[in-house]
Design an enzyme around this catalytic site. Sequence first.
Site, PDB file in Angstrom:
ATOM      1  N   HIS A  67       0.840  -1.193   0.000  1.00 32.47           N
ATOM      2  CA  HIS A  67       0.000   0.000   0.000  1.00 32.47           C
ATOM      3  C   HIS A  67       0.877   1.245   0.000  1.00 32.47           C
ATOM      4  O   HIS A  67       2.041   1.206   0.412  1.00 32.47           O
ATOM      5  CB  HIS A  67      -0.921   0.016   1.227  1.00 32.47           C
ATOM      6  CG  HIS A  67      -0.194  -0.146   2.524  1.00 32.47           C
ATOM      7  ND1 HIS A  67       0.182  -1.376   3.010  1.00 32.47           N
ATOM      8  CD2 HIS A  67       0.262   0.757   3.430  1.00 32.47           C
ATOM      9  CE1 HIS A  67       0.805  -1.233   4.158  1.00 32.47           C
ATOM     10  NE2 HIS A  67       0.878   0.053   4.431  1.00 32.47           N
ATOM     11  N   CYS A 171       0.045  -2.130  17.113  1.00 34.52           N
ATOM     12  CA  CYS A 171       1.285  -2.562  16.477  1.00 34.52           C
ATOM     13  C   CYS A 171       2.105  -1.313  16.149  1.00 34.52           C
ATOM     14  O   CYS A 171       1.603  -0.192  16.238  1.00 34.52           O
ATOM     15  CB  CYS A 171       1.002  -3.391  15.227  1.00 34.52           C
ATOM     16  SG  CYS A 171      -0.022  -2.555  14.006  1.00 34.52           S
TER      17      CYS A 171
END
Length: 659
Positions: A67, A171
């Site tokens: 991405h 994360c």
Amino acid sequence: MRITDLLGPRRILLGTQAAGKQEALQALLDALAADGCLKDKETFRQEVFAREEKGGTAVGGGVAIPHAKSRGVARPALAAMTLAEGIDWQAPDGAPVRLVFVIAAPADAANLHVEVLAGLARCLMQPECSRELIAAADPQAFMQTLDRWGEEKPAEDSGGGPYEVLAVTACPLGVAHTFMAAEALERSAAEMGIRIKVETNGADGPQNVLTEQEIDQARCIIVAANRTVESERFIGHPVLFVPVAEAVRQPERLLRRALTADLPPMAAPLDPPNEQPVPAPKLADPEGEEEGGAGAAVREHGRHAYNHLMSGINHMLPFVTGGGILVALSYFLDRGNVRDITFGSGTSLSWLLSQVGELAFDMMYPILSGFLAVAMAGQPAFLPGAVGGYLAWSGMAGGPQSTWVSSGFWGAILAGAVAGYLIRGLRKLCSRLPAGLDTLKTTLIYPVVGLAVMAFLMIVFINPPLGHFNAWLYDGLESMRGGSRIALGAVLGGMMATDFGGPFNKAAYLFGTVALSGGQQGFMAAVMLGGMVPPLGVALACTFFPECFTKAERHSALMNYLMGFSFITEGALPFALKDPLRVIPSCVAGSALAGALSMAWNCSVPAPHGGLYVLPLAENAPGMLLALALGSVLTAGLLGLLKRPRTRAHTAPGPVKEP
């Protein structure tokens, strides 16, 4: 928004044959461009590949989600591909990738890519969803499958009342694995009949935030995070801290452990805020495996120590790289001045580059120790840590009649650790002071007391023994001058690769320069070759054994070639600190071989620095080149033999890489 709103049949490539990751990505980018989704295909391609270099986008389970937000994107879009045969994408679980989605987001699209990542992660956490997508017969069936699995399902209420388990997931980059962990916990809790609420700390901020009432009523709280989350709100409640990977891979086991283990209430804010507490000894595991105990506590302490050291090293690396390249350029621009003691400073430009490069090298010690201390104890530890690192470099020691004995690199590491523990201790001593005096702590007590105590410890207890140890090493080398030249060459070369700028390295270099001033040029050749082998050997290993290194490490190979050619040993330092048990012996062996061969072949060099730039003036230059090549090849070969390939699949759960 449905995921399929961004997808189109012409951007779904099924059963594709691709030789590797680059070929697969190029096919997806071509599909996006052909469908009018890109206005500058080359710009978007560069940013997608740059994102791949920054960190792998494979999320495990045979799925990858590249991405990028880019000015080259005309409109938000998604492209998908299934692969006839899996390809290596350096996935965290080692599995080959067979399903790829590319997210194309305009540069001004805020957090669109995060929303799409979250939606894809929730779908693809279901193994059956991935299998159905790979088996789709045509693009329409592919989109129908994605629609079906991507439908928003109302939260199931197993009887009302308070939540039994609360969780927070986070994360490092706050994208896919934050939401994958949340989905895994929610799905397993539903199967087990447990009421759960999960707060996600994604890139666009916390979502589904836990309330104070929910925290008070919950039986336990799971914090599955690899970065800082707000934890003071959990004081007085049983909390289980785990890496985000554990929630992704073993959610059922984690939930069972949280509910059945006798977790102690969290007693105080974490110190520093981003550090997880060491688990209590003998934490019972409901599946019969004993987690914790003394061994777990030791491993957890070791993990924290390693993370603290890596924080200091990561902040230090730009100084090593930038300074090293500028010094190398100063030698290159001053090649006509190699016989002069001012080599590297003979012209205005080379002098400027040399001075700035050396300044960056000098600053790496306080930067290393300062940020190591910050990782241990927060921002107040930076001042004593940085000053301790500066004193390690400058070498002040003794009492009022100060001497100057630099403790070098290892002294800087010790200074950072001491500063961290010092500020932790001051925090505890000041914890009973009234809240109104908090400003006094940070503006007066921590800086003044920390600075004074740190300086005293460095000058009296740290610099003298390490500095005198360095002097002892030099005296030992001096006593070997009458012995075997080959043995001495091996010792000098090996010492140059022992601590990469520390006492061993400095002692060997000092011996070589003193011998050079007395007309003994052979010793300097052994020293120079010993210092050139580590960065060159590491660079060769990255080139010929890429599977043994991370992308970031492989990316630095070119700079290590330049540093090695320029006699800048510090280029290998980041590799040695990350994996000392393999890298240091490999470098020592190669450097020792190069040093021994240079003495055996009567090589000599007339300058104390310069690397390959002084080779035209060396005695037996071909012999020096051959010794350098053999030593570097030995180091590279040993690294390839000793280091475990990074992409090899293994059964033990490990850290999940952030896409």
